[in-house]
Enzyme design. Structure first.
Site, PDB file in Angstrom:
ATOM      1  CG  HIS A 220      20.552  -0.021  23.654  1.00 31.30           C
ATOM      2  ND1 HIS A 220      21.518   0.942  22.290  1.00 31.30           N
ATOM      3  CD2 HIS A 220      21.567   0.051  24.342  1.00 31.30           C
ATOM      4  CE1 HIS A 220      22.653   1.251  23.247  1.00 31.30           C
ATOM      5  NE2 HIS A 220      22.401   0.574  24.135  1.00 31.30           N
ATOM      6  CG  HIS A 259      21.311   6.445  16.181  1.00 29.59           C
ATOM      7  ND1 HIS A 259      21.583   7.277  16.885  1.00 29.59           N
ATOM      8  CD2 HIS A 259      22.063   5.011  16.942  1.00 29.59           C
ATOM      9  CE1 HIS A 259      22.593   6.992  17.705  1.00 29.59           C
ATOM     10  NE2 HIS A 259      23.157   5.034  17.811  1.00 29.59           N
ATOM     11  CG  ASP A 313      21.994  -3.070  16.415  1.00 25.75           C
ATOM     12  OD1 ASP A 313      22.758  -3.459  16.563  1.00 25.75           O
ATOM     13  OD2 ASP A 313      21.128  -1.912  17.323  1.00 25.75           O
TER      14      ASP A 313
HETATM   15  C1  LIG Z   1      22.837   0.362  18.713  1.00 26.18           C
HETATM   16  C2  LIG Z   1      21.864   1.183  19.447  1.00 26.18           C
HETATM   17  O1  LIG Z   1      20.867   0.924  19.829  1.00 26.18           O
HETATM   18  S1  LIG Z   1      21.644   1.793  17.179  1.00 26.18           S
HETATM   19  C3  LIG Z   1      19.558   1.506  17.329  1.00 26.18           C
HETATM   20  C4  LIG Z   1      19.152   0.021  17.361  1.00 26.18           C
HETATM   21  N1  LIG Z   1      17.876   0.011  17.084  1.00 26.18           N
HETATM   22  C5  LIG Z   1      16.485   0.092  16.037  1.00 26.18           C
HETATM   23  O2  LIG Z   1      17.637  -0.171  14.752  1.00 26.18           O
HETATM   24  C6  LIG Z   1      15.452   0.180  16.385  1.00 26.18           C
HETATM   25  C7  LIG Z   1      14.388   0.996  15.074  1.00 26.18           C
HETATM   26  N2  LIG Z   1      14.870   2.073  15.270  1.00 26.18           N
HETATM   27  C8  LIG Z   1      14.406   3.216  15.835  1.00 26.18           C
HETATM   28  O3  LIG Z   1      13.194   2.592  16.923  1.00 26.18           O
HETATM   29  C9  LIG Z   1      14.472   4.329  16.180  1.00 26.18           C
HETATM   30  O4  LIG Z   1      15.131   5.457  15.132  1.00 26.18           O
HETATM   31  C10 LIG Z   1      14.982   4.990  17.356  1.00 26.18           C
HETATM   32  C11 LIG Z   1      14.696   4.612  18.814  1.00 26.18           C
HETATM   33  C12 LIG Z   1      16.745   4.176  17.256  1.00 26.18           C
HETATM   34  C13 LIG Z   1      16.223   6.515  17.685  1.00 26.18           C
HETATM   35  O5  LIG Z   1      14.272   6.558  17.669  1.00 26.18           O
HETATM   36  P1  LIG Z   1      13.629   8.032  18.116  1.00 26.18           P
HETATM   37  O6  LIG Z   1      15.039   9.033  18.428  1.00 26.18           O
HETATM   38  O7  LIG Z   1      13.063   8.268  19.216  1.00 26.18           O
HETATM   39  O8  LIG Z   1      13.419   8.615  17.099  1.00 26.18           O
HETATM   40  P2  LIG Z   1      11.640   8.972  16.769  1.00 26.18           P
HETATM   41  O9  LIG Z   1      11.249   7.902  17.258  1.00 26.18           O
HETATM   42  O10 LIG Z   1      10.847   9.981  17.641  1.00 26.18           O
HETATM   43  O11 LIG Z   1      10.868   8.713  15.256  1.00 26.18           O
HETATM   44  C14 LIG Z   1      11.187   9.963  14.965  1.00 26.18           C
HETATM   45  C15 LIG Z   1      10.689   9.610  13.362  1.00 26.18           C
HETATM   46  O12 LIG Z   1      11.635   8.450  12.450  1.00 26.18           O
HETATM   47  C16 LIG Z   1      10.608   7.926  12.398  1.00 26.18           C
HETATM   48  N3  LIG Z   1      11.909   6.593  12.520  1.00 26.18           N
HETATM   49  C17 LIG Z   1      12.120   6.783  13.145  1.00 26.18           C
HETATM   50  N4  LIG Z   1      12.970   4.732  12.877  1.00 26.18           N
HETATM   51  C18 LIG Z   1      12.310   4.464  12.192  1.00 26.18           C
HETATM   52  C19 LIG Z   1      12.209   3.065  11.902  1.00 26.18           C
HETATM   53  N5  LIG Z   1      13.601   2.564  12.242  1.00 26.18           N
HETATM   54  N6  LIG Z   1      11.664   2.853  10.977  1.00 26.18           N
HETATM   55  C20 LIG Z   1      10.398   3.340  10.124  1.00 26.18           C
HETATM   56  N7  LIG Z   1      10.890   5.466  11.100  1.00 26.18           N
HETATM   57  C21 LIG Z   1      11.358   4.933  11.869  1.00 26.18           C
HETATM   58  C22 LIG Z   1       9.704   7.675  13.107  1.00 26.18           C
HETATM   59  O13 LIG Z   1       8.737   7.062  12.771  1.00 26.18           O
HETATM   60  C23 LIG Z   1       9.357   9.608  13.240  1.00 26.18           C
HETATM   61  O14 LIG Z   1       8.526   9.794  12.527  1.00 26.18           O
HETATM   62  P3  LIG Z   1       7.906  10.736  12.852  1.00 26.18           P
HETATM   63  O15 LIG Z   1       8.111  12.035  12.423  1.00 26.18           O
HETATM   64  O16 LIG Z   1       7.219  11.182  10.842  1.00 26.18           O
HETATM   65  O17 LIG Z   1       6.221  10.000  13.433  1.00 26.18           O
HETATM   66  O1  LIG Z   2      24.092   5.892  20.491  1.00 26.68           O
HETATM   67  C1  LIG Z   2      22.781   5.118  20.884  1.00 26.68           C
HETATM   68  O2  LIG Z   2      22.038   5.379  20.933  1.00 26.68           O
HETATM   69  C2  LIG Z   2      23.061   3.710  20.368  1.00 26.68           C
HETATM   70  C3  LIG Z   2      23.933   3.009  19.726  1.00 26.68           C
HETATM   71  O3  LIG Z   2      24.050   3.172  18.201  1.00 26.68           O
HETATM   72  C4  LIG Z   2      25.514   2.230  20.326  1.00 26.68           C
HETATM   73  O4  LIG Z   2      25.266   2.513  21.596  1.00 26.68           O
HETATM   74  O5  LIG Z   2      26.064   2.239  19.498  1.00 26.68           O
END
Ligand SMILES: CC(=O)SCCNC(=O)CCNC(=O)[C@H](O)C(C)(C)COP(=O)(O)OP(=O)(O)OC[C@H]1O[C@@H](n2cnc3c(N)ncnc32)[C@H](O)[C@@H]1OP(=O)(O)O
Ligand SMILES: O=C([O-])CC(=O)C(=O)O
Length: 377
Positions: A220, A259, A313
């Site tokens: 997050h 995301h 981010d």
């Molecule tokens: C402000 C915020 O909170 S914005 C988010 C900030 N977080 C990050 O930047 C951390 C990196 N990103 C992630 O970990 C994820 O994209 C999350 C947690 C934000 C969202 O994840 P989810 O909705 O649960 O997606 P999930 O993990 O199910 O991924 C779906 C697919 O995309 C891939 N994927 C998702 N995020 C990424 C990533 N950052 N890098 C590479 N592959 C990814 C997964 O491996 C999965 O692939 P598959 O279907 O082949 O197995």
């Molecule tokens: O909406 C989300 O899951 C994460 C995000 O981009 C935020 O909190 O700004």
């Protein structure tokens, strides 16, 4: 077989008038107004008030709110003493979590949960988060705490308290825009956490303390710092493509991309990229900016088809580091902005409260009996 909404994906648990997101088209609005317009035309103060009251303020209402924020910037000396007494080297998000919890002990109204009290506490929290974060930064760096000034904007005063120097109007405005972009985002994990806490009829300080804890994680808000770690690990732009490809081959996640809701560009990352690019064009492309450009291209080429694009981010850290802010403070700065969304969402949910209590499909043993410890192998 019962369907499980893993990660609560797509589960609707409440109504909200504050924020709308269309993840497939990359649209984000607050009160129906696109985030790009908020960033271009508004201020963090105005968006915060609009969120708290779920309506656009008049000029008079905004002036009153702004005056309240300015008047509430200072925190009790005992809070500053707690911050001064924290061990050196702790993560600022640990420090913020503790500081906001302690702040509640100094607010005589802290335990009140009437709508009026929640609203009044929100104003103090929005104003004082800046003071807490800046004080944590100063003491952790071995410097004296800088007292807030009432003649600066919220963004300008924060940068002043952080550095001890008055920022230029351009720096203050750039930071203001970053705060606007992070102020609210629907039912993200930390807002949901704040609401879950408030749904038990707990107090505002407990809601916000738990939200800070939820924001801290690298999936997050903590991702902005993790992006900077990644850039430092990559080192130089020519190594970025191979670095990302190797991570993707190993099925490792790339920080700052992907995301739960956006399956297209996060509109906030576009705005931040434009600002990062402007700085790059004016002052020459920084190493960080060039690495990010290559990472973005590699990610979109390799996994864009899965809906993985840069999120908010991804570029925020370059903007903050251009302002001279250390990477450990990127997530606290996210909190500095998101405090408005947390408070507004708690206020909104409290108007029609119902205890949040989801369920799990039980997959454990059945029909067992207690065995004596000595009989277990
Ligand atoms: C402000 C915020 O909170 S914005 C988010 C900030 N977080 C990050 O930047 C951390 C990196 N990103 C992630 O970990 C994820 O994209 C999350 C947690 C934000 C969202 O994840 P989810 O909705 O649960 O997606 P999930 O993990 O199910 O991924 C779906 C697919 O995309 C891939 N994927 C998702 N995020 C990424 C990533 N950052 N890098 C590479 N592959 C990814 C997964 O491996 C999965 O692939 P598959 O279907 O082949 O197995
Ligand atoms: O909406 C989300 O899951 C994460 C995000 O981009 C935020 O909190 O700004």
């Amino acid at each position: 077989m019962t369907d499980i909404a893993k990660g609560l994906e797509g589960v609707l648990f409440t109504e909200s008038k504050l924020t709308f997101i269309n993840g497939s088209e990359g649209i984000l609005t607050h009160l129906g107004i696109p985030i790009q317009e908020w960033a271009e035309k508004s201020t963090f103060e105005e968006l915060s008030l609009a969120l708290l009251d779920a309506e656009l303020p008049t000029a008079e209402e905004l002036a009153r709110f702004d005056a309240q924020l300015r008047a509430n910037r200072a925190v009790a000396d005992s809070v500053l003493d707690v911050i001064r007494g924290m061990p050196r080297g702790v993560h600022p998000m640990q420090a913020l979590r503790t500081a906001v919890s302690y702040l509640g002990l100094t607010d005589p109204e802290a335990e009140e949960i009437t709508p009026e009290a929640r609203r009044a506490i929100s104003v103090r929290l929005i104003a004082q988060f800046a003071t807490l974060i800046a004080a944590i930064n100063r003491t952790q760096e071995g410097q004296d705490i800088v007292a807030p000034r009432t003649d600066l904007t919220h963004a300008g005063n924060f940068l002043y308290m952080l550095t001890g120097k008055e920022p230029t109007p351009e720096q203050a405005r750039l930071f203001d825009i970053a705060l606007i972009l992070h102020a609210d985002h629907g039912m993200n994990a930390s807002t949901f956490t704040a609401i879950a806490t408030s749904s038990t009829l707990s107090d505002m300080y407990s809601c916000i303390t738990s939200a800070v804890g939820a924001l801290k994680g690298p999936l997050h808000g903590g991702a902005n710092e993790a992006v900077m770690d990644m850039l430092d690990e990559v080192g130089t732009p020519d190594k970025a493509e191979a670095y990302i490809s190797a991570k993707l081959d190993n099925k490792e996640k790339i920080m700052g991309v992907g995301h739960r809701v956006y399956k297209n560009f996060d509109p906030r990352s576009r705005v931040l990229r434009d600002y990062a690019e402007q700085v790059a064009n004016k002052e020459g492309k920084s190493n960080y900016y060039q690495i990010l450009e290559t990472i973005e291209k590699t990610v979109v080429d390799r996994i864009g088809s899965k809906g993985i694009y840069p999120n908010v981010d991804f570029y925020s850290g370059t903007v903050y580091s251009d302002l001279g802010i250390k990477k450990e403070y990127f997530t606290p700065i996210f909190a500095l902005a998101r405090i408005s969304g947390w408070c507004a969402s708690v206020i909104e949910y409290s108007q029609n409260n119902r205890l949040l209590r989801p369920d799990a499909v039980y997959t454990g043993l059945e029909g067992q009996h207690y065995s004596d410890l000595k009989d277990r192998s």
